[in-house]
Write a protein that holds these residues in place. Structure first.
Motif, PDB file in Angstrom:
ATOM      1  N   VAL A 254     -19.025  11.868  31.726  1.00  0.00           N
ATOM      2  CA  VAL A 254     -20.051  12.907  31.874  1.00  0.00           C
ATOM      3  C   VAL A 254     -19.466  13.968  32.791  1.00  0.00           C
ATOM      4  O   VAL A 254     -18.970  13.657  33.883  1.00  0.00           O
ATOM      5  CB  VAL A 254     -21.350  12.333  32.460  1.00  0.00           C
ATOM      6  N   TYR A 255     -19.501  15.224  32.338  1.00  0.00           N
ATOM      7  CA  TYR A 255     -18.858  16.317  33.087  1.00  0.00           C
ATOM      8  C   TYR A 255     -19.728  17.564  32.977  1.00  0.00           C
ATOM      9  O   TYR A 255     -19.989  18.052  31.875  1.00  0.00           O
ATOM     10  CB  TYR A 255     -17.467  16.583  32.507  1.00  0.00           C
ATOM     11  N   ASN A 256     -20.213  18.011  34.118  1.00  0.00           N
ATOM     12  CA  ASN A 256     -21.035  19.222  34.186  1.00  0.00           C
ATOM     13  C   ASN A 256     -22.258  19.143  33.268  1.00  0.00           C
ATOM     14  O   ASN A 256     -22.614  20.083  32.567  1.00  0.00           O
ATOM     15  CB  ASN A 256     -20.200  20.460  33.838  1.00  0.00           C
ATOM     16  N   GLY A 257     -22.891  17.948  33.247  1.00  0.00           N
ATOM     17  CA  GLY A 257     -24.145  17.777  32.521  1.00  0.00           C
ATOM     18  C   GLY A 257     -24.010  17.414  31.060  1.00  0.00           C
ATOM     19  O   GLY A 257     -25.025  17.272  30.373  1.00  0.00           O
ATOM     20  N   SER A 258     -22.782  17.243  30.559  1.00  0.00           N
ATOM     21  CA  SER A 258     -22.579  16.892  29.154  1.00  0.00           C
ATOM     22  C   SER A 258     -21.771  15.609  29.036  1.00  0.00           C
ATOM     23  O   SER A 258     -20.935  15.301  29.891  1.00  0.00           O
ATOM     24  CB  SER A 258     -21.850  18.020  28.406  1.00  0.00           C
ATOM     25  N   LEU A 259     -22.025  14.892  27.938  1.00  0.00           N
ATOM     26  CA  LEU A 259     -21.307  13.666  27.644  1.00  0.00           C
ATOM     27  C   LEU A 259     -20.194  13.953  26.638  1.00  0.00           C
ATOM     28  O   LEU A 259     -20.416  14.602  25.608  1.00  0.00           O
ATOM     29  CB  LEU A 259     -22.265  12.617  27.053  1.00  0.00           C
ATOM     30  N   TYR A 260     -18.982  13.478  26.944  1.00  0.00           N
ATOM     31  CA  TYR A 260     -17.834  13.617  26.053  1.00  0.00           C
ATOM     32  C   TYR A 260     -17.440  12.226  25.577  1.00  0.00           C
ATOM     33  O   TYR A 260     -17.191  11.334  26.404  1.00  0.00           O
ATOM     34  CB  TYR A 260     -16.657  14.276  26.776  1.00  0.00           C
ATOM     35  N   TYR A 261     -17.363  12.050  24.241  1.00  0.00           N
ATOM     36  CA  TYR A 261     -17.033  10.723  23.731  1.00  0.00           C
ATOM     37  C   TYR A 261     -16.354  10.803  22.377  1.00  0.00           C
ATOM     38  O   TYR A 261     -16.383  11.844  21.701  1.00  0.00           O
ATOM     39  CB  TYR A 261     -18.292   9.853  23.660  1.00  0.00           C
ATOM     40  N   ASN A 262     -15.722   9.682  21.973  1.00  0.00           N
ATOM     41  CA  ASN A 262     -15.017   9.571  20.697  1.00  0.00           C
ATOM     42  C   ASN A 262     -16.006   9.128  19.617  1.00  0.00           C
ATOM     43  O   ASN A 262     -16.615   8.070  19.723  1.00  0.00           O
ATOM     44  CB  ASN A 262     -13.876   8.563  20.835  1.00  0.00           C
ATOM     45  N   LYS A 263     -16.157   9.942  18.589  1.00  0.00           N
ATOM     46  CA  LYS A 263     -17.057   9.640  17.493  1.00  0.00           C
ATOM     47  C   LYS A 263     -16.572   8.413  16.720  1.00  0.00           C
ATOM     48  O   LYS A 263     -15.381   8.233  16.488  1.00  0.00           O
ATOM     49  CB  LYS A 263     -17.151  10.854  16.563  1.00  0.00           C
ATOM     50  N   TYR A 264     -17.513   7.587  16.282  1.00  0.00           N
ATOM     51  CA  TYR A 264     -17.221   6.306  15.619  1.00  0.00           C
ATOM     52  C   TYR A 264     -16.354   6.507  14.378  1.00  0.00           C
ATOM     53  O   TYR A 264     -16.595   7.372  13.545  1.00  0.00           O
ATOM     54  CB  TYR A 264     -18.542   5.638  15.258  1.00  0.00           C
ATOM     55  N   GLN A 265     -15.290   5.667  14.289  1.00  0.00           N
ATOM     56  CA  GLN A 265     -14.378   5.639  13.142  1.00  0.00           C
ATOM     57  C   GLN A 265     -13.782   7.009  12.835  1.00  0.00           C
ATOM     58  O   GLN A 265     -13.674   7.414  11.668  1.00  0.00           O
ATOM     59  CB  GLN A 265     -15.086   5.083  11.894  1.00  0.00           C
ATOM     60  N   SER A 266     -13.386   7.725  13.892  1.00  0.00           N
ATOM     61  CA  SER A 266     -12.773   9.039  13.688  1.00  0.00           C
ATOM     62  C   SER A 266     -11.926   9.391  14.903  1.00  0.00           C
ATOM     63  O   SER A 266     -11.967   8.730  15.934  1.00  0.00           O
ATOM     64  CB  SER A 266     -13.852  10.112  13.486  1.00  0.00           C
ATOM     65  N   ASN A 267     -11.147  10.482  14.767  1.00  0.00           N
ATOM     66  CA  ASN A 267     -10.383  11.028  15.899  1.00  0.00           C
ATOM     67  C   ASN A 267     -11.069  12.274  16.459  1.00  0.00           C
ATOM     68  O   ASN A 267     -10.431  13.150  17.028  1.00  0.00           O
ATOM     69  CB  ASN A 267      -8.956  11.355  15.467  1.00  0.00           C
ATOM     70  N   ILE A 268     -12.394  12.327  16.310  1.00  0.00           N
ATOM     71  CA  ILE A 268     -13.181  13.498  16.722  1.00  0.00           C
ATOM     72  C   ILE A 268     -13.778  13.272  18.117  1.00  0.00           C
ATOM     73  O   ILE A 268     -14.341  12.203  18.405  1.00  0.00           O
ATOM     74  CB  ILE A 268     -14.310  13.777  15.719  1.00  0.00           C
ATOM     75  N   ILE A 269     -13.636  14.282  18.978  1.00  0.00           N
ATOM     76  CA  ILE A 269     -14.270  14.288  20.298  1.00  0.00           C
ATOM     77  C   ILE A 269     -15.579  15.076  20.193  1.00  0.00           C
ATOM     78  O   ILE A 269     -15.613  16.179  19.625  1.00  0.00           O
ATOM     79  CB  ILE A 269     -13.360  14.915  21.361  1.00  0.00           C
ATOM     80  N   VAL A 270     -16.655  14.500  20.741  1.00  0.00           N
ATOM     81  CA  VAL A 270     -17.988  15.111  20.687  1.00  0.00           C
ATOM     82  C   VAL A 270     -18.425  15.496  22.096  1.00  0.00           C
ATOM     83  O   VAL A 270     -18.263  14.714  23.041  1.00  0.00           O
ATOM     84  CB  VAL A 270     -19.013  14.139  20.061  1.00  0.00           C
ATOM     85  N   LYS A 271     -18.976  16.701  22.220  1.00  0.00           N
ATOM     86  CA  LYS A 271     -19.601  17.140  23.467  1.00  0.00           C
ATOM     87  C   LYS A 271     -21.102  17.225  23.241  1.00  0.00           C
ATOM     88  O   LYS A 271     -21.578  18.008  22.421  1.00  0.00           O
ATOM     89  CB  LYS A 271     -19.060  18.503  23.902  1.00  0.00           C
ATOM     90  N   SER A 273     -24.957  17.641  25.022  1.00  0.00           N
ATOM     91  CA  SER A 273     -25.685  18.140  26.194  1.00  0.00           C
ATOM     92  C   SER A 273     -26.907  17.272  26.466  1.00  0.00           C
ATOM     93  O   SER A 273     -27.773  17.120  25.587  1.00  0.00           O
ATOM     94  CB  SER A 273     -26.124  19.587  25.969  1.00  0.00           C
ATOM     95  N   PHE A 274     -26.995  16.721  27.676  1.00  0.00           N
ATOM     96  CA  PHE A 274     -28.182  15.953  28.051  1.00  0.00           C
ATOM     97  C   PHE A 274     -29.392  16.861  28.211  1.00  0.00           C
ATOM     98  O   PHE A 274     -30.530  16.441  27.979  1.00  0.00           O
ATOM     99  CB  PHE A 274     -27.933  15.190  29.344  1.00  0.00           C
ATOM    100  N   GLU A 275     -29.165  18.100  28.607  1.00  0.00           N
ATOM    101  CA  GLU A 275     -30.283  19.015  28.848  1.00  0.00           C
ATOM    102  C   GLU A 275     -30.960  19.427  27.543  1.00  0.00           C
ATOM    103  O   GLU A 275     -32.189  19.419  27.429  1.00  0.00           O
ATOM    104  CB  GLU A 275     -29.787  20.253  29.597  1.00  0.00           C
TER     105      GLU A 275
END
Length: 435
Positions: A254-271, A273-275
């Motif tokens: 979690v960085y500056n209010g957003s979650l960064y994670y690896n999307k399931y079964q892919s090489n995609i990074i997702v950002k 926003s919790f807000e």
């Protein structure tokens, strides 16, 4: 004729012929003869004694049975008392052992604070010396102002401002340094599955102490939020987020209010926003292995690890082009664009876990007991070195290890336990006068 019996006998029966002559006479003792006989009396007395003894035996038998039942009942009660006494003794030992263990755990929790306090004390002394220099220069300024004109005062005032800027820059540099020691862990909570991730936001203000919790390494998209660390320990959830995509692995941040994670079964990074509850950006990492192609040694689809430190956001992964060895990438947190990459010579599959501190990647040689920080790669110098920094793997299986620059601590998920490690950094402070 009937023959008369002798004394003590009587005629019992007789028989006669046709002429009335006596043929046979049967005699028997008189009826009262046996009652007067001495042997008869003895026999009767013996019979009475036998009857009395029979009754006594029956009474004794009843009493014996009653006493036996009483003894059996007492024996059971004694056994119950012995069991209770033994249980009380065992409980006493258990309570004492637990109390001693609690005291030991409290001491263990306090122990890691000592090097941190010592480090802050050293930093505070350095800052105090700068402040003392400013105060001394201010006194000199006041004296010179009285003796010299306003022009000289303005020039010296600018020197004060430059010194103040140097002080502030120095204070900023104190957050960076080279890893020297890892102490702990301090167990915050025991919950969830064997694998997972938990974190706080290193960019949040000091008043914002929210905690995020992501159980398991796959097939899940539920994130729990807690307002404070105390709420996290008490399991008081403030909000629950249902992500649009499932995650893979445990390398989330979690960085500056957003979650960064690896999307399931892919090489995609997702950002995410919790807000706003929306996905702000997505980006695929070209040539990057995913879904257990190049995981850490523990597996768990840990191919792509998102990290942050004092210098920003990073990605750690592996590619076929780099023979499955670790690649470090610096990423723009807004656009998720990869700005620069570094190829290391350390196999991703042989690494237990890794984390970034001040632009240097530190890699552990195992996720199990006996692990240590074995290898480091500096993105500043594009060079590596082998290290030997041990840390205590208390629960034998680490599936997440991430550095938080604000807390200057390592967050770890260790076999269903959420723990914290303190780090000690060696600071090298350079001023403008240094070559």
């Amino acid at each position: 004729m009937t023959i008369g019996p002798k004394e003590g006998w009587q005629v019992y029966s007789s028989a006669q012929d046709a002429d009335g002559r006596c043929i046979c006479t049967v005699v028997a003792p008189e009826q009262n003869l046996c009652s007067r006989d001495a042997k008869g009396r003895q026999l009767r007395q013996l019979l009475e004694k036998v009857q009395n003894m029979t009754q006594s035996i029956e009474v004794l038998n009843l009493r014996t049975q009653r006493d036996f039942q009483y003894v059996m009942k007492m024996e059971n009660q004694m056994k119950g008392l012995r069991t209770k006494f033994r249980q009380i003794e065992d409980d006493r030992k258990t309570v004492m052992a637990r109390n001693f263990q609690e005291l030991k755990e409290k001491m263990d929790e306090l122990q890691p604070l000592i090097p941190v306090l010592e480090q802050y004390k050293t930093d505070a002394q350095l800052i105090s010396s700068f402040k003392e220099e400013i105060r001394n220069l201010s006194v000199v300024l006041a004296a010179i102002q009285e003796e010299m004109g306003a022009y000289d005062y303005d020039e010296l005032y600018q020197r004060v401002l430059r010194l103040d800027n140097r002080l502030r820059n120095c204070m900023g540099k104190l957050t960076c340094g080279k890893l020297m020691k890892i102490t702990g862990p301090v167990t915050i909570k025991t919950s969830g599955m064997r694998f997972g991730a938990w974190m706080t936001d290193p960019q949040a203000s000091q008043r914002n102490n929210r905690v995020w919790y992501m159980d398991s390494y796959t097939n899940n998209k539920i994130v729990h939020e807690y307002k404070t660390m105390d709420d996290f320990v008490a399991n008081t959830v403030s909000r629950t987020y249902n992500l649009p995509f499932k995650w893979e692995g445990t390398g989330h941040v979690v960085y500056n209010g957003s979650l960064y994670y690896n999307k399931y079964q892919s090489n995609i990074i997702v950002k995410y926003s919790f807000e706003t509850g929306r996905v702000l950006a997505q980006r695929a990492l070209e040539y990057t292995g995913f879904h257990n192609t190049y995981p850490y040694s523990w597996g768990g689809y840990s191919d792509i690890d998102v990290m942050t430190d004092e210098l920003g956001m990073w990605l750690v992964y592996a590619t076929n082009q780099n023979a499955g060895n670790i690649v470090i990438a610096q990423m723009d947190p807004d656009t998720l664009e990869v700005q620069k990459t570094w190829n290391t010579e350390y196999s991703k599959r042989n690494a237990g876990e890794s984390f970034m501190i001040c632009g240097t990647l530190y890699i552990t040689n195992s996720h199990q007991t006996g692990a240590k920080v074995y290898y480091s790669y500096s993105t500043k110098t594009s060079s590596y070195e082998y290290t030997d920094i041990p840390f205590h793997n208390q629960y034998f299986h680490i599936s997440m290890l991430d550095y938080n620059a604000r807390e200057r601590a390592l967050y770890a998920w260790n076999n269903g336990h959420q723990v914290l490690y303190n780090v000690t950094l060696f600071h090298v402070i350079k001023t403008e006068d240094d070559s």
